[in-house]
Design an enzyme around this catalytic site. Structure first.
Site, short mmCIF file in Angstrom:
data_model
loop_
_atom_site.label_atom_id
_atom_site.label_comp_id
_atom_site.label_asym_id
_atom_site.label_seq_id
_atom_site.Cartn_x
_atom_site.Cartn_y
_atom_site.Cartn_z
N HIS A 165 33.74 -42.77 54.79
CA HIS A 165 34.89 -42.23 54.04
C HIS A 165 34.89 -42.66 52.57
CE1 HIS A 165 36.68 -40.55 57.59
NE2 HIS A 165 36.89 -41.73 58.16
N HIS A 198 35.58 -38.58 62.86
CA HIS A 198 36.21 -38.21 61.59
C HIS A 198 35.19 -37.59 60.64
CE1 HIS A 198 38.62 -41.71 63.13
NE2 HIS A 198 39.61 -40.88 62.83
N ASP A 255 33.66 -43.09 67.87
CA ASP A 255 35.07 -42.87 68.17
C ASP A 255 35.37 -41.47 68.69
OD1 ASP A 255 34.37 -41.97 65.67
OD2 ASP A 255 35.92 -43.08 64.58
ZN LIG Z 1 35.79 -42.51 62.65
#
Ligand SMILES: [Zn+2]
Length: 310
Positions: free
Chosen positions: A128, A167, A246
């Site tokens: 990120h 993500h 995840d």
């Molecule tokens: Zn993640």
């Protein structure tokens, strides 16, 4: 096959509070499970060096680097908040340099032919972190820094980055969106953090948003239809993996439904691409994965394939 595990005790010294899912216990769970799965004897353990400032500077602005380096609290137990869930503790800059340093050192070792591939069991994670700053548990973008290093220092012309975290790897995408040398392939749950509007598929960016509850059968089909043709077309000379676990069905931070066998299958596909075009060169770096048991088991499944045991 020879597979190295890069890590460093400093990576456990970065902590963001007892409540935080991105905890030092994650690395302990991975270490324990690699021993329990009897993989440890097949792996070469290497200590992560500190990243060279020049390597970090290829991916991050001076202001982004200074924000982390200059704001770590002096005293243990104190925190400097960068955003609501990204905090600095006294050892965070040290840990971030080790995490990026692991990715770069693994890249050097794989390109030199010392090892076939590597897994970097490091934190903080990276995908990120955008060039202009940290966010979303991530301080420096470890994979992006290593990919820049592979191109700038070793002269590689074609890189592939595979991101299977639940993500979206918005930071990595921001680094290479306009760089045709880098192909990024990923899937991610959408909508979910960081809520970036998915970009349309291009020859250099195959990021596939999927709804919650997507399982491994669907993911394998999407990878076969979208990732693999793009990777065959790109013919990468090296493959990096942003290895977040995840999207596992037991991980409550997202809502996807992958299991260990899916991570093994994905790793096999990546290894085959690397074998065809990249002399087998793969460097995988830990990103997310917050259910400690599922994380340990999934990393073991991933590393077992990297080591050629599955
Ligand atoms: Zn993640």
């Amino acid at each position: 096959m020879s597979t190295a595990i890069y890590s460093h005790p400093d990576c456990k010294r970065h902590e963001m509070g007892d409540w935080h899912p991105e905890s030092p216990a994650r690395l302990q769970a991975i270490e324990d499970q690699l021993i329990l799965a009897r993989l440890d004897d097949f792996l070469e353990h290497r200590l992560a060096p500190l990243a060279d400032p020049a390597d970090i500077a290829r991916n991050h602005t001076p202001a982004a680097i200074a924000l982390v380096r200059d704001n770590v609290p002096a005293e243990a137990g104190a925190y400097y908040p960068i955003d609501a869930d990204t905090l600095l503790s006294s050892s965070s800059w040290l840990a971030a340099q080790r995490a990026a340093g692991a990715a770069v050192a693994a890249t050097d070792a794989v390109i030199a032919g010392e090892i076939d591939n590597a897994f970097c069991a490091v934190r903080p994670p990276g995908h990120h972190a955008v060039p202009t700053g940290p966010m979303g548990f991530c301080l420096l973008n470890n994979v992006a820094i290593a990919a820049h290093h592979a191109m700038a220092v070793h002269g590689l012309q074609r890189i592939a980055i595979v991101d299977f975290d639940v993500h979206h790897g918005n930071g990595t995408e921001a680094s290479f969106k306009h760089d045709p040398r880098v192909l990024m392939v990923s899937f991610f749950q959408y909508p979910l953090y960081p809520y970036t509007e998915p970009e349309p598929i291009t020859p250099h960016c195959v990021n596939l948003p999927v709804p919650a509850r997507t399982n491994g059968t669907v993911i394998r089909q999407l990878i076969t239809e979208h990732w693999l043709p793009a990777m065959h077309a790109h013919q990468p000379e090296m493959v990096f993996i942003s290895a977040g676990f995840d999207a596992h069905r037991d991980d409550d931070i997202g809502g996807m439904a992958l299991v260990e066998a899916d991570y093994a299958w994905i790793t096999q596909q990546v290894m085959e691409i690397a074998r065809l075009y990249a002399k087998g060169r793969v460097v995988s770096c830990l990103e997310g994965g917050y259910n400690l048991s599922a994380l340990g088991r999934s990393v073991a499944a991933h590393v077992r394939v990297l080591a050629g045991l599955d």
